[in-house]
Design a protein around this motif. Sequence first.
Motif, PDB file in Angstrom:
ATOM      1  N   GLU A 124      48.513  72.293   1.732  1.00 19.06           N
ATOM      2  CA  GLU A 124      47.475  72.317   2.863  1.00 19.06           C
ATOM      3  C   GLU A 124      48.148  73.158   4.148  1.00 19.06           C
ATOM      4  O   GLU A 124      49.376  72.983   4.091  1.00 19.06           O
ATOM      5  CB  GLU A 124      47.318  70.957   3.209  1.00 19.06           C
ATOM      6  CG  GLU A 124      46.526  70.216   2.092  1.00 19.06           C
ATOM      7  CD  GLU A 124      46.081  68.810   2.495  1.00 19.06           C
ATOM      8  OE1 GLU A 124      45.157  67.995   1.864  1.00 19.06           O
ATOM      9  OE2 GLU A 124      46.765  68.319   3.437  1.00 19.06           O
ATOM     10  N   SER A 125      47.295  73.650   4.709  1.00 21.26           N
ATOM     11  CA  SER A 125      47.993  74.119   6.028  1.00 21.26           C
ATOM     12  C   SER A 125      47.995  72.943   6.930  1.00 21.26           C
ATOM     13  O   SER A 125      47.005  72.097   7.071  1.00 21.26           O
ATOM     14  CB  SER A 125      46.905  75.196   6.700  1.00 21.26           C
ATOM     15  OG  SER A 125      46.756  76.351   5.871  1.00 21.26           O
ATOM     16  N   VAL A 126      49.017  73.185   7.918  1.00 22.57           N
ATOM     17  CA  VAL A 126      49.174  72.214   9.140  1.00 22.57           C
ATOM     18  C   VAL A 126      48.118  72.400  10.108  1.00 22.57           C
ATOM     19  O   VAL A 126      47.693  71.553  10.465  1.00 22.57           O
ATOM     20  CB  VAL A 126      50.656  72.222   9.606  1.00 22.57           C
ATOM     21  CG1 VAL A 126      50.808  71.252  10.880  1.00 22.57           C
ATOM     22  CG2 VAL A 126      51.550  71.947   8.445  1.00 22.57           C
ATOM     23  N   ASN A 281      55.624  68.519  14.705  1.00 21.55           N
ATOM     24  CA  ASN A 281      55.916  67.150  15.493  1.00 21.55           C
ATOM     25  C   ASN A 281      55.168  65.974  14.819  1.00 21.55           C
ATOM     26  O   ASN A 281      53.899  66.425  15.068  1.00 21.55           O
ATOM     27  CB  ASN A 281      55.798  67.295  16.887  1.00 21.55           C
ATOM     28  CG  ASN A 281      56.255  66.092  17.581  1.00 21.55           C
ATOM     29  OD1 ASN A 281      57.224  65.394  17.445  1.00 21.55           O
ATOM     30  ND2 ASN A 281      55.472  65.964  18.877  1.00 21.55           N
ATOM     31  N   ASN A 282      55.395  65.014  14.564  1.00 21.68           N
ATOM     32  CA  ASN A 282      54.537  63.960  14.143  1.00 21.68           C
ATOM     33  C   ASN A 282      53.703  64.051  12.713  1.00 21.68           C
ATOM     34  O   ASN A 282      52.894  63.523  12.479  1.00 21.68           O
ATOM     35  CB  ASN A 282      53.645  63.443  15.095  1.00 21.68           C
ATOM     36  CG  ASN A 282      54.340  62.662  16.373  1.00 21.68           C
ATOM     37  OD1 ASN A 282      55.152  61.966  15.881  1.00 21.68           O
ATOM     38  ND2 ASN A 282      53.994  62.798  17.437  1.00 21.68           N
ATOM     39  N   ILE A 288      61.025  67.725   6.536  1.00 24.26           N
ATOM     40  CA  ILE A 288      60.614  68.745   7.143  1.00 24.26           C
ATOM     41  C   ILE A 288      61.525  70.063   7.019  1.00 24.26           C
ATOM     42  O   ILE A 288      63.136  69.945   7.095  1.00 24.26           O
ATOM     43  CB  ILE A 288      60.541  68.704   9.015  1.00 24.26           C
ATOM     44  CG1 ILE A 288      59.305  67.800   9.229  1.00 24.26           C
ATOM     45  CG2 ILE A 288      60.510  70.171   9.507  1.00 24.26           C
ATOM     46  CD1 ILE A 288      59.342  67.420  10.693  1.00 24.26           C
ATOM     47  N   ILE A 289      61.129  71.336   6.592  1.00 24.09           N
ATOM     48  CA  ILE A 289      62.165  72.336   6.301  1.00 24.09           C
ATOM     49  C   ILE A 289      61.496  73.712   7.630  1.00 24.09           C
ATOM     50  O   ILE A 289      60.522  73.707   7.613  1.00 24.09           O
ATOM     51  CB  ILE A 289      61.769  73.068   5.150  1.00 24.09           C
ATOM     52  CG1 ILE A 289      62.039  71.944   3.857  1.00 24.09           C
ATOM     53  CG2 ILE A 289      62.479  74.237   5.043  1.00 24.09           C
ATOM     54  CD1 ILE A 289      61.426  72.475   2.631  1.00 24.09           C
ATOM     55  N   ALA A 294      63.708  71.315  18.104  1.00 30.30           N
ATOM     56  CA  ALA A 294      64.577  70.814  19.342  1.00 30.30           C
ATOM     57  C   ALA A 294      65.271  69.395  18.994  1.00 30.30           C
ATOM     58  O   ALA A 294      64.963  68.692  18.242  1.00 30.30           O
ATOM     59  CB  ALA A 294      63.615  70.611  20.496  1.00 30.30           C
ATOM     60  N   HIS A 295      66.369  69.330  19.718  1.00 37.97           N
ATOM     61  CA  HIS A 295      67.264  68.010  19.559  1.00 37.97           C
ATOM     62  C   HIS A 295      66.559  66.823  19.578  1.00 37.97           C
ATOM     63  O   HIS A 295      66.626  65.887  18.832  1.00 37.97           O
ATOM     64  CB  HIS A 295      68.219  68.254  20.657  1.00 37.97           C
ATOM     65  CG  HIS A 295      69.068  66.950  20.658  1.00 37.97           C
ATOM     66  ND1 HIS A 295      70.201  66.658  19.847  1.00 37.97           N
ATOM     67  CD2 HIS A 295      69.181  65.814  21.554  1.00 37.97           C
ATOM     68  CE1 HIS A 295      70.881  65.508  19.962  1.00 37.97           C
ATOM     69  NE2 HIS A 295      70.087  64.804  21.255  1.00 37.97           N
ATOM     70  N   HIS A 296      65.722  66.541  20.691  1.00 37.96           N
ATOM     71  CA  HIS A 296      64.920  65.139  21.101  1.00 37.96           C
ATOM     72  C   HIS A 296      63.643  65.015  20.027  1.00 37.96           C
ATOM     73  O   HIS A 296      63.645  63.831  19.787  1.00 37.96           O
ATOM     74  CB  HIS A 296      64.624  65.188  22.548  1.00 37.96           C
ATOM     75  CG  HIS A 296      65.597  65.235  23.553  1.00 37.96           C
ATOM     76  ND1 HIS A 296      66.405  64.272  23.658  1.00 37.96           N
ATOM     77  CD2 HIS A 296      66.103  66.426  24.287  1.00 37.96           C
ATOM     78  CE1 HIS A 296      67.381  64.395  24.671  1.00 37.96           C
ATOM     79  NE2 HIS A 296      66.995  65.595  25.115  1.00 37.96           N
ATOM     80  N   GLU A 297      63.248  66.076  19.456  1.00 36.82           N
ATOM     81  CA  GLU A 297      62.202  66.007  18.510  1.00 36.82           C
ATOM     82  C   GLU A 297      62.780  65.505  17.103  1.00 36.82           C
ATOM     83  O   GLU A 297      62.412  65.030  16.439  1.00 36.82           O
ATOM     84  CB  GLU A 297      61.592  67.457  18.212  1.00 36.82           C
ATOM     85  CG  GLU A 297      60.235  67.471  19.385  1.00 36.82           C
ATOM     86  CD  GLU A 297      60.699  67.759  20.780  1.00 36.82           C
ATOM     87  OE1 GLU A 297      61.962  68.245  20.880  1.00 36.82           O
ATOM     88  OE2 GLU A 297      60.176  67.178  21.877  1.00 36.82           O
ATOM     89  N   ILE A 298      64.179  66.098  16.955  1.00 34.33           N
ATOM     90  CA  ILE A 298      64.713  65.688  15.596  1.00 34.33           C
ATOM     91  C   ILE A 298      65.024  64.249  15.733  1.00 34.33           C
ATOM     92  O   ILE A 298      64.947  63.283  14.981  1.00 34.33           O
ATOM     93  CB  ILE A 298      66.111  66.480  15.510  1.00 34.33           C
ATOM     94  CG1 ILE A 298      65.860  68.123  15.325  1.00 34.33           C
ATOM     95  CG2 ILE A 298      66.997  65.662  14.514  1.00 34.33           C
ATOM     96  CD1 ILE A 298      67.076  68.699  15.130  1.00 34.33           C
ATOM     97  N   LEU A 299      65.529  63.517  17.021  1.00 37.02           N
ATOM     98  CA  LEU A 299      65.667  62.321  16.866  1.00 37.02           C
ATOM     99  C   LEU A 299      64.533  61.455  16.867  1.00 37.02           C
ATOM    100  O   LEU A 299      64.289  60.241  16.258  1.00 37.02           O
ATOM    101  CB  LEU A 299      66.558  62.043  18.462  1.00 37.02           C
ATOM    102  CG  LEU A 299      67.724  62.466  18.871  1.00 37.02           C
ATOM    103  CD1 LEU A 299      68.240  62.059  20.108  1.00 37.02           C
ATOM    104  CD2 LEU A 299      68.679  61.859  17.901  1.00 37.02           C
TER     105      LEU A 299
END
Length: 354
Positions: A124-126, A281-282, A288-289, A294-299
């Motif tokens: 599916e497309s995101v 994100n979310n 996720i590939i 971004a750093h904070h999004e990885i956390l």
Amino acid sequence: MDLKLLCKRLNEYAHTGIACDWDNVGLLTEPSEPLIVKKMLLTNDLTEPVLEEALKKEVNMIVSYHPAIFRPLKRLTQADWKERSIVKCIEQRIAVYSPHTSWDSIDGGINDWILEAFETKKIESVESISSLNHPSGFSKNVKINLPSDTNKDILLKKLNVNDNIRLVSEKNLGQEVEVEFLTSPKGVTSLMESIRSVYQSQDNIFDSLRIINMEKPFMKNVGLGRLGYLAQPLKIRDVVDKLKDLFKMKTFRLALANGKTLDSEVKVLAVGAGSASKLLNNVNADLIITGEFAHHEILHETHRGVSLIVTDHSNTERGYRECFKRKFTDLLKKYNENVEILISEVDRDPLEYI
């Protein structure tokens, strides 16, 4: 092959209309005189080393996945490497074309290519993308109640010759008939003018007029990002191995979600070539590939149970050049057309692991 025709085929492969609004895609430099393209060079980025390669190989056109001109240029001087590159392309009569996010979004594009490394049962497309045109060719739905008299028949006969208006239905309401049309924006004006001319003496004829903008349907298998539902669960270490083979990389970065190990199972992959922090994100996936996150999004993702593979930006994109070359060659063969397609040997991601 004529440049204009070649651009037409490139647009047929991936319509620039599906690229993101912020993107700068399509033909970016065009020689003043007609150009016959004999050699096309594929690159992820138009750097100065790539341009020197193009000159040595005597190519007439460079297809650079990332736009060589992205932010507006206020001048073309020798002070900046991007400006120098564009000037040299113009001087040497080299056309430059960029597909960028249109290749991300098409069915069979970069994100689908990444998922080809896995056996999936559904993709599916995101973010889906609406069709460029309405399937019927009409964008307006118009309904109006008209008196049940001979004027209605006169009106419909008059409208029958207008290609911008199509009669859909007539619904008997007793003394009135609800008439429904499909029209183009131009057709709405013609329709109202025709109604006004037939019903000149009836000032309230438009009281029942309803005009509805018809939404374009989403295109099938077209959009940004992909969710790949695996036919059978895989361990994270198996996903890593498959991607190392696909991207031809010995190492890349892995962020394991809290409580996960390399033996944890993955059922759903979320793929976003290049930079995908906002897009993915979310997202509802196990892994996720992407090229950048971004750093904070990885956390954030690891704390909600999602692991990430981050390869550096262009490493998720560069391998698609071979796939494009094969598919685009097949497209040209349909028209008995041909151009020599070369793949840059010096194009690379600027980041290395040492």
